[in-house]
Design a protein around this motif. Structure first.
Motif, PDB file in Angstrom:
ATOM      1  N   ILE A 237       0.685  13.434  -3.833  1.00 41.35           N
ATOM      2  CA  ILE A 237       1.117  12.582  -2.626  1.00 41.35           C
ATOM      3  C   ILE A 237       0.608  13.399  -1.233  1.00 41.35           C
ATOM      4  O   ILE A 237       0.185  12.929  -0.484  1.00 41.35           O
ATOM      5  CB  ILE A 237       2.764  12.687  -2.567  1.00 41.35           C
ATOM      6  N   ARG A 238       0.847  14.776  -1.473  1.00 38.68           N
ATOM      7  CA  ARG A 238       0.417  15.483   0.041  1.00 38.68           C
ATOM      8  C   ARG A 238       1.039  14.934   1.250  1.00 38.68           C
ATOM      9  O   ARG A 238       0.425  15.256   2.333  1.00 38.68           O
ATOM     10  CB  ARG A 238      -1.323  15.469   0.063  1.00 38.68           C
ATOM     11  N   ARG A 239       2.242  14.828   0.993  1.00 39.26           N
ATOM     12  CA  ARG A 239       3.046  14.166   2.094  1.00 39.26           C
ATOM     13  C   ARG A 239       4.575  14.778   1.989  1.00 39.26           C
ATOM     14  O   ARG A 239       4.971  14.928   0.696  1.00 39.26           O
ATOM     15  CB  ARG A 239       2.959  12.870   2.553  1.00 39.26           C
ATOM     16  N   PRO A 240       5.291  14.880   2.864  1.00 38.55           N
ATOM     17  CA  PRO A 240       6.767  15.541   2.526  1.00 38.55           C
ATOM     18  C   PRO A 240       7.775  14.286   2.011  1.00 38.55           C
ATOM     19  O   PRO A 240       8.546  14.590   1.314  1.00 38.55           O
ATOM     20  CB  PRO A 240       7.414  15.831   4.041  1.00 38.55           C
ATOM     21  N   TYR A 241       7.332  12.992   2.055  1.00 38.82           N
ATOM     22  CA  TYR A 241       8.017  11.851   1.808  1.00 38.82           C
ATOM     23  C   TYR A 241       7.081  10.874   0.843  1.00 38.82           C
ATOM     24  O   TYR A 241       6.109  10.922   1.214  1.00 38.82           O
ATOM     25  CB  TYR A 241       8.812  11.327   2.911  1.00 38.82           C
ATOM     26  N   LEU A 242       7.987  10.329  -0.141  1.00 40.15           N
ATOM     27  CA  LEU A 242       7.235   9.077  -0.723  1.00 40.15           C
ATOM     28  C   LEU A 242       8.183   8.039  -0.636  1.00 40.15           C
ATOM     29  O   LEU A 242       9.345   8.238  -0.882  1.00 40.15           O
ATOM     30  CB  LEU A 242       7.083   9.679  -2.165  1.00 40.15           C
ATOM     31  N   ILE A 243       7.742   6.625  -0.274  1.00 43.66           N
ATOM     32  CA  ILE A 243       8.345   5.443  -0.250  1.00 43.66           C
ATOM     33  C   ILE A 243       7.739   4.697  -1.416  1.00 43.66           C
ATOM     34  O   ILE A 243       6.534   4.326  -1.427  1.00 43.66           O
ATOM     35  CB  ILE A 243       8.180   4.750   0.843  1.00 43.66           C
ATOM     36  N   TYR A 244       8.425   4.588  -2.402  1.00 42.25           N
ATOM     37  CA  TYR A 244       7.900   3.999  -4.031  1.00 42.25           C
ATOM     38  C   TYR A 244       8.307   2.443  -3.652  1.00 42.25           C
ATOM     39  O   TYR A 244       9.512   2.064  -3.260  1.00 42.25           O
ATOM     40  CB  TYR A 244       8.439   4.302  -5.294  1.00 42.25           C
ATOM     41  N   VAL A 245       7.340   1.647  -3.955  1.00 40.62           N
ATOM     42  CA  VAL A 245       7.422   0.125  -3.581  1.00 40.62           C
ATOM     43  C   VAL A 245       6.619  -0.499  -4.830  1.00 40.62           C
ATOM     44  O   VAL A 245       5.643  -0.256  -5.226  1.00 40.62           O
ATOM     45  CB  VAL A 245       6.634  -0.368  -2.383  1.00 40.62           C
ATOM     46  N   ASP A 246       7.530  -1.442  -5.476  1.00 37.66           N
ATOM     47  CA  ASP A 246       7.181  -2.366  -6.745  1.00 37.66           C
ATOM     48  C   ASP A 246       6.009  -3.267  -6.060  1.00 37.66           C
ATOM     49  O   ASP A 246       6.097  -3.693  -4.881  1.00 37.66           O
ATOM     50  CB  ASP A 246       8.190  -3.189  -7.227  1.00 37.66           C
ATOM     51  N   ALA A 247       5.034  -3.720  -7.156  1.00 39.73           N
ATOM     52  CA  ALA A 247       4.146  -4.408  -6.381  1.00 39.73           C
ATOM     53  C   ALA A 247       4.430  -5.969  -6.496  1.00 39.73           C
ATOM     54  O   ALA A 247       3.763  -6.717  -5.615  1.00 39.73           O
ATOM     55  CB  ALA A 247       2.725  -4.168  -7.294  1.00 39.73           C
ATOM     56  N   ASP A 248       5.539  -6.194  -7.282  1.00 41.72           N
ATOM     57  CA  ASP A 248       5.923  -7.666  -7.137  1.00 41.72           C
ATOM     58  C   ASP A 248       6.833  -7.882  -5.940  1.00 41.72           C
ATOM     59  O   ASP A 248       8.016  -8.525  -6.188  1.00 41.72           O
ATOM     60  CB  ASP A 248       6.387  -8.065  -8.417  1.00 41.72           C
ATOM     61  N   THR A 249       6.533  -7.602  -4.729  1.00 39.55           N
ATOM     62  CA  THR A 249       7.333  -7.483  -3.439  1.00 39.55           C
ATOM     63  C   THR A 249       6.639  -8.178  -2.255  1.00 39.55           C
ATOM     64  O   THR A 249       5.150  -8.262  -2.275  1.00 39.55           O
ATOM     65  CB  THR A 249       7.816  -6.198  -3.113  1.00 39.55           C
ATOM     66  N   LEU A 250       7.371  -8.625  -1.405  1.00 41.90           N
ATOM     67  CA  LEU A 250       6.886  -9.151  -0.006  1.00 41.90           C
ATOM     68  C   LEU A 250       7.372  -8.284   0.802  1.00 41.90           C
ATOM     69  O   LEU A 250       8.489  -8.233   1.109  1.00 41.90           O
ATOM     70  CB  LEU A 250       6.910 -10.412  -0.021  1.00 41.90           C
ATOM     71  N   VAL A 251       6.424  -7.296   1.499  1.00 41.51           N
ATOM     72  CA  VAL A 251       7.034  -6.454   2.268  1.00 41.51           C
ATOM     73  C   VAL A 251       6.783  -7.070   3.769  1.00 41.51           C
ATOM     74  O   VAL A 251       5.551  -7.458   4.049  1.00 41.51           O
ATOM     75  CB  VAL A 251       6.209  -5.031   2.405  1.00 41.51           C
ATOM     76  N   ARG A 252       8.206  -7.025   4.581  1.00 40.08           N
ATOM     77  CA  ARG A 252       8.069  -7.867   5.871  1.00 40.08           C
ATOM     78  C   ARG A 252       7.989  -6.780   7.040  1.00 40.08           C
ATOM     79  O   ARG A 252       8.016  -7.236   8.304  1.00 40.08           O
ATOM     80  CB  ARG A 252       9.088  -9.013   5.971  1.00 40.08           C
ATOM     81  N   GLY A 253       8.906  -5.757   6.752  1.00 40.46           N
ATOM     82  CA  GLY A 253       9.408  -4.911   7.658  1.00 40.46           C
ATOM     83  C   GLY A 253       9.154  -3.316   7.605  1.00 40.46           C
ATOM     84  O   GLY A 253       8.650  -2.834   6.492  1.00 40.46           O
ATOM     85  N   ASP A 254       9.503  -2.498   8.518  1.00 41.30           N
ATOM     86  CA  ASP A 254       9.047  -1.277   8.503  1.00 41.30           C
ATOM     87  C   ASP A 254      10.156  -0.346   7.359  1.00 41.30           C
ATOM     88  O   ASP A 254      11.232  -0.813   7.500  1.00 41.30           O
ATOM     89  CB  ASP A 254       9.464  -0.611   9.824  1.00 41.30           C
ATOM     90  N   LEU A 255       9.591   0.135   6.506  1.00 39.52           N
ATOM     91  CA  LEU A 255      10.355   0.679   5.417  1.00 39.52           C
ATOM     92  C   LEU A 255      10.676   2.268   5.636  1.00 39.52           C
ATOM     93  O   LEU A 255      11.319   2.984   4.750  1.00 39.52           O
ATOM     94  CB  LEU A 255       9.491   0.523   3.947  1.00 39.52           C
ATOM     95  N   THR A 256      10.423   2.619   6.828  1.00 41.03           N
ATOM     96  CA  THR A 256      10.534   4.303   7.003  1.00 41.03           C
ATOM     97  C   THR A 256      11.971   4.595   7.391  1.00 41.03           C
ATOM     98  O   THR A 256      12.328   5.835   7.291  1.00 41.03           O
ATOM     99  CB  THR A 256       9.485   4.822   7.719  1.00 41.03           C
ATOM    100  N   ALA A 257      12.742   3.884   8.108  1.00 43.09           N
ATOM    101  CA  ALA A 257      14.143   4.216   8.625  1.00 43.09           C
ATOM    102  C   ALA A 257      14.869   4.948   7.541  1.00 43.09           C
ATOM    103  O   ALA A 257      15.559   5.681   7.991  1.00 43.09           O
ATOM    104  CB  ALA A 257      14.534   2.872   8.990  1.00 43.09           C
TER     105      ALA A 257
END
Length: 295
Positions: free
Chosen positions: A98-118
């Motif tokens: 990852i080489r980042r402090p955080y991971l946001i895992y997301v399933d591929a069968d999704t529709l992302v509409r908004g900011d997931l980082t909050a």
């Protein structure tokens, strides 16, 4: 600061491409450039990986990497009608990859509409962020984790979480993987929903969950209402499309990129994004076919 993680196999290459485009749309251009995208796969070809990398660059991600991984050797697939071993790869992300402090895992069968980082802002060391499962909300009152509430009565009524969207510090990923391994090894008889049940067994016995707002993982229920009314007995919220949802999750065997899927409002929105994603793909010169009936 963070990376998005996707697990993609050949059957899910098209939705994986759509997920990349949707994640890019959810961020400002500057946030996109600083964000990373990481993909794990069992079987994508080098050409597939090049396509994902080129699309990630085209839509503005500043960092992309992909790798082949094998799932835990003690995996257990009970429900495999439309789910493959790829589902277990969500536990194979490592800090070195990852080489980042955080991971946001997301399933591929999704529709992302908004900011997931909050939800990352409230995440403490040792916690995994997750959202209640809308179809299996509590232990002992749904098909998930068969027999667990009888074996451990104190767990009855405890929350059960969906594995389609997870937030984690990368320093906690090894503990997550080890916990799921222990659950699969010691409590295999309670596994029904594959890796998701294993994850929840760890949550219930040893893990710590930071519960995120339900709008970060809303199930698309219109497809199920087309076939019957059982959803009305299970989901207590209003069943109209939630326009404020940051993620719409297309759980179940019918998927919006399949022509036979009922064309609900959320499905039509997904298909519009799919068509736009395929325009990106064609502009890249890739010979990736658009799903039948989606034009």
């Amino acid at each position: 600061m963070y990376a998005f993680g996707l697990c993609v196999d050949r059957n899910y290459l098209t939705p994986g491409l759509v997920a990349v485009a949707a994640l890019a749309d959810s961020l400002t251009p500057s946030a996109r450039r600083s964000a990373a995208l990481r993909v794990l796969t069992l079987d994508l070809t080098p050409a597939h990986l090049v396509l994902l990398a080129h699309l990630a660059k085209r839509v503005g991600f500043g960092s992309f990497d992909a790798a082949r991984r094998s799932p835990l050797r003690i995996w257990r697939m009970v429900d495999s009608s439309y789910i493959s071993l790829t589902t277990y790869l969500r536990f194979e992300f490592t800090p070195a990859f990852i080489r980042r402090p955080y991971l946001i895992y997301v399933d591929a069968d999704t529709l992302v509409r908004g900011d997931l980082t909050a939800p990352l802002h409230d995440l403490r060391h040792g916690e995994i962020g997750a959202v209640h499962d809308e179809f299996n909300p509590t232990v002992g009152e749904s098909p998930a984790l068969p027999g667990a509430a009888e074996r451990w009565p104190h767990l009855r009524g405890r929350p059960y979480y969906n594995a389609g969207l997870l937030w984690a510090r990368t320093s906690d990923l090894a503990c997550l993987r080890a916990g799921v391994r222990r659950a699969l090894s010691a409590h295999r008889e309670h596994i029904l929903h594959n890796d998701q049940d294993a994850l929840n067994l760890w949550f219930l016995h040893h893990g710590h969950v930071r519960e995120a707002d339900p709008t970060y993982n809303r199930f698309e229920v219109g497809r199920f209402l087309e076939r019957g009314d059982w959803v009305r007995r299970v989901v207590t919220r209003p069943l109209r499309p939630d326009t404020g949802a940051a993620v719409v999750h297309f759980v179940g065997p019918e998927k919006p990129w399949q022509a036979a899927c009922p064309p609900t409002d959320d499905v039509r929105e997904y298909r519009a994004l799919l068509r736009r994603t395929m325009r990106h793909v064609r502009a890249l010169g890739a010979a990736h076919p658009e799903p039948t009936g989606m034009r």
